[in-house]
Design a protein around this motif. Structure first.
Motif, mmCIF file in Angstrom:
data_model
loop_
_atom_site.group_PDB
_atom_site.id
_atom_site.type_symbol
_atom_site.label_atom_id
_atom_site.label_comp_id
_atom_site.label_asym_id
_atom_site.label_seq_id
_atom_site.Cartn_x
_atom_site.Cartn_y
_atom_site.Cartn_z
ATOM 1 N N CYS A 175 -1.473 46.133 22.466
ATOM 2 C CA CYS A 175 -2.365 47.211 22.914
ATOM 3 C C CYS A 175 -2.809 48.111 21.756
ATOM 4 C CB CYS A 175 -1.681 48.065 23.975
ATOM 5 S SG CYS A 175 -1.380 47.186 25.520
ATOM 6 N N HIS A 176 -1.857 48.513 20.927
ATOM 7 C CA HIS A 176 -2.171 49.457 19.849
ATOM 8 C C HIS A 176 -2.751 48.766 18.616
ATOM 9 C CE1 HIS A 176 -0.741 53.105 21.748
ATOM 10 N NE2 HIS A 176 0.332 52.442 22.158
ATOM 11 N N GLN A 177 -2.739 47.436 18.603
ATOM 12 C CA GLN A 177 -3.342 46.623 17.556
ATOM 13 C C GLN A 177 -2.582 46.736 16.222
ATOM 14 O OE1 GLN A 177 -6.377 44.554 18.407
ATOM 15 N NE2 GLN A 177 -5.096 45.020 20.166
ATOM 16 N N ALA A 178 -2.848 45.786 15.347
ATOM 17 C CA ALA A 178 -2.202 45.747 14.026
ATOM 18 C C ALA A 178 -2.515 47.022 13.264
ATOM 19 C CB ALA A 178 -2.686 44.524 13.248
ATOM 20 N N GLY A 179 -1.520 47.542 12.612
ATOM 21 C CA GLY A 179 -1.696 48.761 11.850
ATOM 22 C C GLY A 179 -1.868 49.997 12.699
ATOM 23 N N GLY A 180 -1.674 49.865 14.025
ATOM 24 C CA GLY A 180 -1.767 51.006 14.930
ATOM 25 C C GLY A 180 -3.171 51.547 15.100
ATOM 26 N N LYS A 181 -4.197 50.711 14.873
ATOM 27 C CA LYS A 181 -5.580 51.195 14.915
ATOM 28 C C LYS A 181 -6.075 51.493 16.327
ATOM 29 C CE LYS A 181 -7.667 46.628 14.914
ATOM 30 N NZ LYS A 181 -8.393 45.632 14.170
ATOM 31 N N GLY A 182 -5.363 51.047 17.367
ATOM 32 C CA GLY A 182 -5.735 51.331 18.739
ATOM 33 C C GLY A 182 -6.788 50.379 19.272
ATOM 34 N N MET A 183 -7.065 50.507 20.575
ATOM 35 C CA MET A 183 -8.065 49.676 21.240
ATOM 36 C C MET A 183 -8.921 50.614 22.093
ATOM 37 S SD MET A 183 -7.538 46.432 23.833
ATOM 38 C CE MET A 183 -6.342 45.643 22.763
ATOM 39 N N ALA A 217 -5.804 51.843 24.457
ATOM 40 C CA ALA A 217 -4.636 52.385 23.758
ATOM 41 C C ALA A 217 -5.090 53.188 22.540
ATOM 42 C CB ALA A 217 -3.711 51.252 23.323
ATOM 43 N N PRO A 218 -4.621 54.413 22.404
ATOM 44 C CA PRO A 218 -5.063 55.253 21.298
ATOM 45 C C PRO A 218 -4.524 54.764 19.956
ATOM 46 C CG PRO A 218 -3.288 56.329 22.456
ATOM 47 C CD PRO A 218 -3.636 55.091 23.250
ATOM 48 N N PRO A 219 -5.204 55.144 18.887
ATOM 49 C CA PRO A 219 -4.681 54.821 17.566
ATOM 50 C C PRO A 219 -3.400 55.622 17.306
ATOM 51 C CG PRO A 219 -6.568 56.283 17.373
ATOM 52 C CD PRO A 219 -6.441 55.906 18.827
ATOM 53 N N LEU A 220 -2.557 55.073 16.464
ATOM 54 C CA LEU A 220 -1.278 55.718 16.141
ATOM 55 C C LEU A 220 -1.206 56.105 14.672
ATOM 56 C CD1 LEU A 220 1.063 53.318 18.143
ATOM 57 C CD2 LEU A 220 0.141 55.544 18.864
ATOM 58 N N VAL A 221 -2.345 56.303 14.059
ATOM 59 C CA VAL A 221 -2.382 56.517 12.612
ATOM 60 C C VAL A 221 -2.565 57.971 12.193
ATOM 61 C CG1 VAL A 221 -3.156 54.171 12.120
ATOM 62 C CG2 VAL A 221 -4.850 55.967 12.531
ATOM 63 N N GLU A 222 -2.491 58.902 13.132
ATOM 64 C CA GLU A 222 -2.614 60.302 12.754
ATOM 65 C C GLU A 222 -1.718 61.217 13.585
ATOM 66 O OE1 GLU A 222 -5.940 63.823 12.466
ATOM 67 O OE2 GLU A 222 -6.621 61.748 12.439
ATOM 68 N N TYR A 223 -1.874 61.208 14.897
ATOM 69 C CA TYR A 223 -1.136 62.134 15.742
ATOM 70 C C TYR A 223 0.384 61.987 15.644
ATOM 71 C CZ TYR A 223 -5.267 64.077 18.126
ATOM 72 O OH TYR A 223 -6.438 64.738 18.432
ATOM 73 N N PRO A 224 0.936 60.773 15.686
ATOM 74 C CA PRO A 224 2.408 60.681 15.617
ATOM 75 C C PRO A 224 2.992 61.319 14.356
ATOM 76 C CG PRO A 224 1.518 58.636 16.432
ATOM 77 C CD PRO A 224 0.333 59.459 15.950
ATOM 78 N N GLY A 225 2.301 61.218 13.240
ATOM 79 C CA GLY A 225 2.777 61.867 12.018
ATOM 80 C C GLY A 225 2.851 63.371 12.169
ATOM 81 N N LEU A 228 9.776 54.227 15.931
ATOM 82 C CA LEU A 228 9.176 55.548 15.720
ATOM 83 C C LEU A 228 9.041 55.842 14.228
ATOM 84 C CD1 LEU A 228 10.845 57.657 18.541
ATOM 85 C CD2 LEU A 228 8.430 57.014 18.344
ATOM 86 N N ASN A 229 10.047 55.484 13.454
ATOM 87 C CA ASN A 229 9.965 55.701 12.006
ATOM 88 C C ASN A 229 8.857 54.864 11.383
ATOM 89 O OD1 ASN A 229 11.950 57.676 11.819
ATOM 90 N ND2 ASN A 229 13.571 56.145 11.734
ATOM 91 N N TYR A 230 8.694 53.634 11.850
ATOM 92 C CA TYR A 230 7.599 52.795 11.352
ATOM 93 C C TYR A 230 6.253 53.451 11.659
ATOM 94 C CZ TYR A 230 4.116 49.110 11.200
ATOM 95 O OH TYR A 230 2.975 48.390 10.944
ATOM 96 N N VAL A 231 6.086 53.904 12.895
ATOM 97 C CA VAL A 231 4.818 54.525 13.279
ATOM 98 C C VAL A 231 4.589 55.811 12.494
ATOM 99 C CG1 VAL A 231 3.604 55.669 15.193
ATOM 100 C CG2 VAL A 231 4.724 53.467 15.564
ATOM 101 N N VAL A 232 5.587 56.671 12.423
ATOM 102 C CA VAL A 232 5.417 57.975 11.770
ATOM 103 C C VAL A 232 5.278 57.860 10.257
ATOM 104 C CG1 VAL A 232 6.605 60.173 11.265
ATOM 105 C CG2 VAL A 232 6.516 59.290 13.610
ATOM 106 N N PHE A 233 6.106 57.054 9.619
ATOM 107 C CA PHE A 233 6.138 57.048 8.159
ATOM 108 C C PHE A 233 5.353 55.905 7.512
ATOM 109 C CE2 PHE A 233 9.880 59.419 9.511
ATOM 110 C CZ PHE A 233 9.652 60.605 8.845
ATOM 111 N N ASP A 234 5.247 54.770 8.200
ATOM 112 C CA ASP A 234 4.510 53.646 7.614
ATOM 113 C C ASP A 234 3.047 53.615 8.048
ATOM 114 O OD1 ASP A 234 6.722 52.753 6.184
ATOM 115 O OD2 ASP A 234 7.352 51.360 7.739
#
Length: 158
Positions: A40-48, A52-60, A110-116
């Motif tokens: 759903c969130h796609q490779a690299g957390g770019k979202g769809m 599914a929202p991207p995970l490349v800004e807000y979680p950090g 969560l650490n992968y999403v937040v830090f990577d």
């Protein structure tokens, strides 16, 4: 000189590929993300779009506050459903609960999403299994996770 040549060759081989450029600190979290979240969130957390929202800004940004950290943990433990807005884009999907994962696996993802996946994560500290265990001991259902999200977003000025 040999190291410089090796690094240059690696850079040329990768070109502008995000996958090559991404340094992964949390390989276990990436493996879990790739197996459970990437659909759903796609490779690299770019979202769809729309789903599914991207995970490349807000979680950090979330990870730097107590309420944000709780929200991230409860989202993985309980899931979340309903419409949300991220950067003027609307999303509406039902994220499943991942409570069957161990506390350590949830902390790792969560650490992968937040830090990577997030270039900016402020003063956030890594999640650990004890923090997830404490969240698991105070369960929140998926609709409450959705309702609490708005307060977290407003509290962080997003």
């Amino acid at each position: 000189m040999r190291l410089v040549n090796t690094l240059m060759a690696a850079a040329l081989a990768c070109g502008s590929s995000f996958a090559c450029a991404q340094a992964v600190q949390y390989a276990g979290g990436k493996a879990t993300f790739d197996g459970k979240c990437v659909v759903c969130h796609q490779a690299g957390g770019k979202g769809m779009d729309g789903l599914a929202p991207p995970l490349v800004e807000y979680p950090g940004k979330y990870a730097g506050s107590d309420d944000g950290r709780k929200h991230l943990g409860h989202t993985l433990l309980s899931g979340m459903f309903g419409p949300i807005k991220v950067k003027d884009k609307n999303y509406n999907f039902k994220m499943p609960a991942f409570a069957s994962l161990s506390d350590a696996e949830i902390a790792d993802v969560l650490n992968y999403v937040v830090f990577d996946l997030n270039a900016q994560h402020g003063n956030a500290k890594p999640f650990d299994a004890a923090e997830i265990k404490a969240l698991r001991a105070a369960p929140v259902d998926a609709s409450a996770v959705h309702q609490r999200r708005e307060g977290v977003v407003k509290g962080l000025g997003l």
